[in-house]
Design a protein around this motif. Structure first.
Motif, short mmCIF file in Angstrom:
data_model
loop_
_atom_site.label_atom_id
_atom_site.label_comp_id
_atom_site.label_asym_id
_atom_site.label_seq_id
_atom_site.Cartn_x
_atom_site.Cartn_y
_atom_site.Cartn_z
N ALA A 57 -32.11 -10.29 -8.04
CA ALA A 57 -31.09 -10.13 -7.00
C ALA A 57 -30.63 -11.51 -6.54
N ASP A 91 -24.96 -5.70 -12.78
CA ASP A 91 -26.04 -4.77 -12.39
C ASP A 91 -27.19 -5.43 -11.64
N LYS A 92 -27.06 -6.72 -11.29
CA LYS A 92 -28.06 -7.30 -10.37
C LYS A 92 -27.68 -6.86 -8.96
N LEU A 93 -28.65 -6.88 -8.06
CA LEU A 93 -28.36 -6.60 -6.66
C LEU A 93 -27.81 -7.86 -6.00
N MET A 123 -21.93 -6.63 -9.66
CA MET A 123 -23.23 -6.52 -8.99
C MET A 123 -23.21 -5.33 -8.02
N VAL A 124 -24.38 -4.97 -7.52
CA VAL A 124 -24.51 -3.83 -6.61
C VAL A 124 -24.88 -4.36 -5.23
N TRP A 125 -23.99 -4.15 -4.26
CA TRP A 125 -24.10 -4.78 -2.94
C TRP A 125 -25.08 -4.04 -2.02
N VAL A 126 -25.96 -4.79 -1.37
CA VAL A 126 -26.91 -4.24 -0.41
C VAL A 126 -26.46 -4.62 1.00
N VAL A 181 -33.62 -6.60 0.68
CA VAL A 181 -33.17 -6.92 -0.69
C VAL A 181 -34.36 -6.95 -1.65
N ALA A 184 -35.45 -3.39 -2.32
CA ALA A 184 -34.44 -2.73 -3.17
C ALA A 184 -34.54 -3.24 -4.60
N ALA A 185 -34.76 -4.54 -4.76
CA ALA A 185 -34.84 -5.13 -6.11
C ALA A 185 -36.06 -4.59 -6.85
N TRP A 188 -35.14 -1.17 -7.96
CA TRP A 188 -34.10 -1.27 -9.00
C TRP A 188 -34.73 -1.64 -10.35
#
Ligand SMILES: Cc1cc2nc3c(=O)[nH]c(=O)nc-3n(C[C@H](O)[C@H](O)[C@H](O)COP(=O)(O)O)c2cc1C
Length: 199
Positions: A57, A91-93, A123-126, A181, A184-185, A188
């Motif tokens: 991430a 596709d990383k956070l 990327m995928v937003w947190v 984060v 979540a990582a 993920w």
């Protein structure tokens, strides 16, 4: 171990304090923080981009200058087009934070820039996932998310030493983003491994 890169610029040290608080949260959640300090707009960004590419991430951080991210951060963002060309961060956070002097100071514009950068990279937003500081009926410098930001962390500093400002509530808000984060990582990463095994 799950790695969370924190790519940030700080002209006068206040945003650096926020970056360190994010790193503290990442560590508290059992992941490894990698602090990537952007020094100036003219530097060779290659090593920072490589280290960011190695992380699960990336948390982006910049001071708000003239209503948007600082020029040094913008130079880093443009240099990341080399990574975009190979879809290296897809596709990383991602998540973001910004610090400025005014309570508002147009910080939302800087966070929007950081989230658009993440979206450009796929990327995928947190988000912050935090209720606004006023939920307890008051808002003060010791309160978490006192500026009521959901897209990313907003902190505010006075014209004083970074040792004393931004205040404790803002530092805790940033620490909690680091925890969120990192957790979540880890989820993920575990999901990606499950998908790879099923394939
Ligand atoms: C060139 C410049 C532009 C600035 N523009 C803003 C702004 O738009 N909004 C704001 O609230 N503060 C603004 N400030 C104040 C900074 O956001 C504030 O000093 C912040 O602490 C800087 O973070 P740093 O110590 O990490 O560089 C500006 C400062 C500078 C030097």
């Amino acid at each position: 171990m799950t790695k969370v890169a924190i790519a940030y610029h700080s002209g006068f040290g206040h945003t650096a304090v926020v970056a360190e608080s994010v790193a503290e949260g990442v560590r508290a959640a059992g992941a490894e923080p990698v602090l990537l300090k952007i020094e100036n707009a003219a530097q060779d960004f290659g090593p920072l981009l490589d280290q960011a590419s190695n992380a699960d991430a990336i948390v982006f951080g910049a001071p708000t200058y003239m209503g948007d991210v600082s020029a040094a951060f913008r130079a880093f963002a443009e240099a990341s087009s080399k990574v975009w060309a190979v879809q290296g961060w897809k596709d990383k956070l991602a998540a973001g934070f910004t610090n400025s002097h005014s309570l508002s100071g147009d910080k939302l514009q800087a966070l929007a820039s950081l989230s658009v950068l993440a979206a450009q990279h796929g990327m995928v937003w947190v988000s912050t996932g935090l209720p606004p500081g006023s939920a307890a009926g008051k808002t003060g410098p010791e309160d978490v998310n006192r500026l009521g930001s959901f897209l990313g962390v907003m902190t505010q500093s006075e014209n004083a030493s970074p040792e004393v400002t931004p205040p404790s509530g803002d530092r805790e808000t940033a620490r909690l983003l680091g925890v969120r984060v990192a957790e979540a990582a880890r989820r993920w990463r575990a999901g990606a491994q499950e998908l790879a095994q099923a394939a």
